[in-house]
Design a protein around this motif. Sequence first.
Motif, PDB file in Angstrom:
ATOM      1  N   LYS A   1      -3.240   3.037  -4.257  1.00  0.00           N
ATOM      2  CA  LYS A   1      -4.627   3.395  -4.594  1.00  0.00           C
ATOM      3  C   LYS A   1      -5.024   3.080  -6.057  1.00  0.00           C
ATOM      4  CE  LYS A   1      -4.900   6.950  -0.974  1.00  0.00           C
ATOM      5  NZ  LYS A   1      -5.953   6.669  -0.043  1.00  0.00           N
TER       6      LYS A   1
ATOM      7  N   ASP B   1       5.102  11.975  -3.745  1.00  0.00           N
ATOM      8  CA  ASP B   1       4.107  11.002  -3.285  1.00  0.00           C
ATOM      9  C   ASP B   1       2.873  11.151  -4.171  1.00  0.00           C
ATOM     10  OD1 ASP B   1       2.219   9.489  -2.019  1.00  0.00           O
ATOM     11  OD2 ASP B   1       2.729  10.152   0.005  1.00  0.00           O
TER      12      ASP B   1
ATOM     13  N   TYR C   1      -0.051  14.292   4.185  1.00  0.00           N
ATOM     14  CA  TYR C   1      -0.322  12.957   4.733  1.00  0.00           C
ATOM     15  C   TYR C   1       0.437  11.950   3.887  1.00  0.00           C
ATOM     16  CZ  TYR C   1      -2.513   8.744   6.429  1.00  0.00           C
ATOM     17  OH  TYR C   1      -2.707   7.510   6.988  1.00  0.00           O
ATOM     18  N   HIS C   2       1.239  11.111   4.556  1.00  0.00           N
ATOM     19  CA  HIS C   2       2.023  10.114   3.821  1.00  0.00           C
ATOM     20  C   HIS C   2       1.762   8.693   4.292  1.00  0.00           C
ATOM     21  CE1 HIS C   2       4.351  13.037   1.515  1.00  0.00           C
ATOM     22  NE2 HIS C   2       4.568  13.724   2.617  1.00  0.00           N
ATOM     23  N   GLY C   3       0.808   8.488   5.217  1.00  0.00           N
ATOM     24  CA  GLY C   3       0.503   7.126   5.649  1.00  0.00           C
ATOM     25  C   GLY C   3       0.648   6.969   7.146  1.00  0.00           C
TER      26      GLY C   3
ATOM     27  N   GLY D   1       0.837  -1.192   0.000  1.00  0.00           N
ATOM     28  CA  GLY D   1       0.000   0.000   0.000  1.00  0.00           C
ATOM     29  C   GLY D   1       0.868   1.237   0.000  1.00  0.00           C
ATOM     30  N   GLY D   2       0.228   2.391   0.222  1.00  0.00           N
ATOM     31  CA  GLY D   2       0.914   3.665   0.111  1.00  0.00           C
ATOM     32  C   GLY D   2       1.962   3.891   1.188  1.00  0.00           C
TER      33      GLY D   2
ATOM     34  N   VAL E   1       0.548   8.714  -4.345  1.00  0.00           N
ATOM     35  CA  VAL E   1      -0.379   7.664  -3.906  1.00  0.00           C
ATOM     36  C   VAL E   1      -1.817   8.062  -4.230  1.00  0.00           C
ATOM     37  CG1 VAL E   1      -1.323   6.556  -1.832  1.00  0.00           C
ATOM     38  CG2 VAL E   1       1.154   6.662  -2.172  1.00  0.00           C
ATOM     39  N   MET E   2      -2.140   9.330  -4.013  1.00  0.00           N
ATOM     40  CA  MET E   2      -3.509   9.782  -4.273  1.00  0.00           C
ATOM     41  C   MET E   2      -3.645  10.495  -5.619  1.00  0.00           C
ATOM     42  SD  MET E   2      -5.905  11.996  -1.719  1.00  0.00           S
ATOM     43  CE  MET E   2      -6.084  10.733  -0.479  1.00  0.00           C
TER      44      MET E   2
ATOM     45  N   GLU F   1       3.703  15.649  -1.400  1.00  0.00           N
ATOM     46  CA  GLU F   1       2.591  15.156  -2.203  1.00  0.00           C
ATOM     47  C   GLU F   1       2.539  16.101  -3.395  1.00  0.00           C
ATOM     48  OE1 GLU F   1      -1.304  14.168  -0.076  1.00  0.00           O
ATOM     49  OE2 GLU F   1      -0.186  15.196   1.470  1.00  0.00           O
TER      50      GLU F   1
HETATM   51  C1  LIG Z   1      -0.545  10.988  -0.433  1.00  0.00           C
HETATM   52  C2  LIG Z   1      -0.692   9.717   0.354  1.00  0.00           C
HETATM   53  N1  LIG Z   1       0.400   9.015   0.675  1.00  0.00           N
HETATM   54  C3  LIG Z   1       0.330   7.864   1.379  1.00  0.00           C
HETATM   55  C4  LIG Z   1      -0.891   7.372   1.796  1.00  0.00           C
HETATM   56  C5  LIG Z   1      -0.943   6.103   2.575  1.00  0.00           C
HETATM   57  O1  LIG Z   1      -1.463   5.079   1.801  1.00  0.00           O
HETATM   58  P1  LIG Z   1      -2.031   3.743   2.486  1.00  0.00           P
HETATM   59  O2  LIG Z   1      -3.233   4.154   3.265  1.00  0.00           O
HETATM   60  O3  LIG Z   1      -2.312   2.840   1.324  1.00  0.00           O
HETATM   61  O4  LIG Z   1      -0.962   3.216   3.363  1.00  0.00           O
HETATM   62  C6  LIG Z   1      -2.065   8.076   1.476  1.00  0.00           C
HETATM   63  C7  LIG Z   1      -3.358   7.582   1.921  1.00  0.00           C
HETATM   64  O5  LIG Z   1      -4.357   8.257   1.895  1.00  0.00           O
HETATM   65  C8  LIG Z   1      -1.959   9.277   0.751  1.00  0.00           C
HETATM   66  O6  LIG Z   1      -3.036   9.999   0.430  1.00  0.00           O
END
Ligand SMILES: Cc1ncc(COP(=O)(O)O)c(C=O)c1O
Length: 445
Positions: free
Chosen positions: A277, A248, A147-149, A119-120, A250-251, A215
Motif C-alpha cells: 500500500k 503486518d 485481514y491479511h489478504g 502486494g500485501g 500493509v495498512m 496486524e
Molecule cells: C493488513 C493487511 N494485510 C494484507 C493485505 C492484503 O494486501 P493486498 O490487497 O495488497 O494483497 C491488506 C489489504 O487490505 C491488509 O489491510
Amino acid sequence: MSVDVERGRMTSAEIVRQNREHTFFSWSVQGAIDPIAIDHAEGVWLFTPEGRRILDFNSQLMSVNIGHGDRRVIDAITEQATKLQFVQPAFATEVRGRLGAKLAEIMPGDLDKVFFTLGGAEAVENALKLARHYTGRYKVLARYRAYHGATMGAMTLTGDPRRWANEPGLVGVVRYPDTHRWGEKEPRPVEESLQGLEDVIRYEGPHTIAAIFLETIVGTNGILIPPDGYLQGVREICDRYGILMVADEVMAGFGRTGKWFAVENWGVVPDLMTMAKGLTSSYLPLGAVAMRHHIAEKFESMMFYGGLTYSSHPVSLAASLATIRVYEEDGLVERAARLGPVMRQHHEQLAARHPSVGTHRNIGLFGILDLVRRHEPYTPLTPFNGTSDEMKAVGRFLRENGLYTMISNNSIHTNPPLCISEAELATGFEIIDRALEIADRAVEG
Ligand SMILES: Cc1ncc(COP(=O)(O)O)c(C=O)c1O
C-alpha cells in the motif's frame, strides 16, 4: 463489432456498463455492484468523467498515503520505464539496491533486508514461508479480527468472515484471542489477552509454532488500536518461546499512524514485517516482507524456496523510492502525527452532537467512528458481519454528497491521504456530520 481501445471520452454510464459487462469486481455479487467511474484524481480529490468532485476520505484502500497525482512519483516512474522496464529478479539493479538501503534506514531496529512482492497478500505468503523455513516448525497463530489478504495462505490467516467461503485453507493455522471483542466499546485488559495467547501456545506446544501473526493495528476489522503493553507482551512471549513475531504493516505502515511504522508507537521490533500500500502510495503494485538481521543471516547458507516473476520490478521500485522521498520532503509522517489530535477533535465533536456515535478511535490519520443503536447496553447499529437500513442510508448520503470512504459493519472509516489540509479535513467531517443525522433517528433509549 470491434472494440475501440484508444482512450476516448466516455461518459460515466458507458464506462460502468463496459466495466460491468467484461470485468469481474472483487468481494461482490456481480449483479449488485454500482461502481463510480473515475477519470482522474488530484491530492485528496477524485473526479468523475463529468467533472464531479469526490473527497477521498479513505485514501482508496488506506493506501494512497501521499495523495493522488504527485508529479514527482509520476516522473520517477516515467524515467525508470524509459531506461529499464524489466529484468527478471535474478538480476541486480541500481533502483533495487537503493530502495533496499532506504528501507533499511527507515525501518525499526535491525530489520535490514527485504524480499519484494507485488502486494500485501504475497508479502504475507512469503513471511509465512520465511517463518516456516527459518524455524523448521509449521504452525502459525493468527487472530479472528484480522485481514491479511486474499491469496490462499493469507486468507487462512485472515480471521474475519471473508475467510469462510475460502475454507478449508492451510493446515496449521490456529487462532488466539483478539484484543477487542466484537460489539464491545473497550478492549480487553492486556493481561487477559496475553494470558489467552499463552494458553494457546501451551496447548499447541511451543516447539510446533513458527510464528505469531498480527496486524499491528487492525485495519478493515475496525481500526483496533492495541492497548499499551500488549505488543510489548507479545514480543516478550515470542522471545521466551523462540517464536517469530510477524507484524503486518500493509495498512498501518508508511506514516499512517504518525510514525513510519506503527510498531514504533510501542517501541517493538518484529522479526518479520510485511508492507505494501503506502510503500508506493499505490501508484504501482508493490509489497515487501522485511526480516531482522539474524533471520536474513540464516538464509546466507540456506535455500529460500520462493519467488515471483515480478519480484523487484524496477518500475514499481522507482515509484517506491520517489514516494519515500515525497514523505520526507513534505514531512508527511510528522504531518499525520500533528493532524491526529485534529481528527480526534472532529471525532469528539461528532460524538458530542450525535447520539448515534458510540465510540471513536484514531492514531494519526488512521481513524474510525462506530455507530450504535443503544449506548446501554452497548448495541452496534448493525449485526456482526451485516448491515442495516440505517447504515445503508448513511452510506448513500455520503456518496451522494461527494465523500468516498469505507463503511464496514457499523463503522465509518476516516483515513484520508496524509497530505490533507485542515480545511479539507473539516469538509469531510462536515459531510459526515450531516449523514449522522440519519443514524441518530435509529437510536433508542
Ligand atoms: C493488513 C493487511 N494485510 C494484507 C493485505 C492484503 O494486501 P493486498 O490487497 O495488497 O494483497 C491488506 C489489504 O487490505 C491488509 O489491510
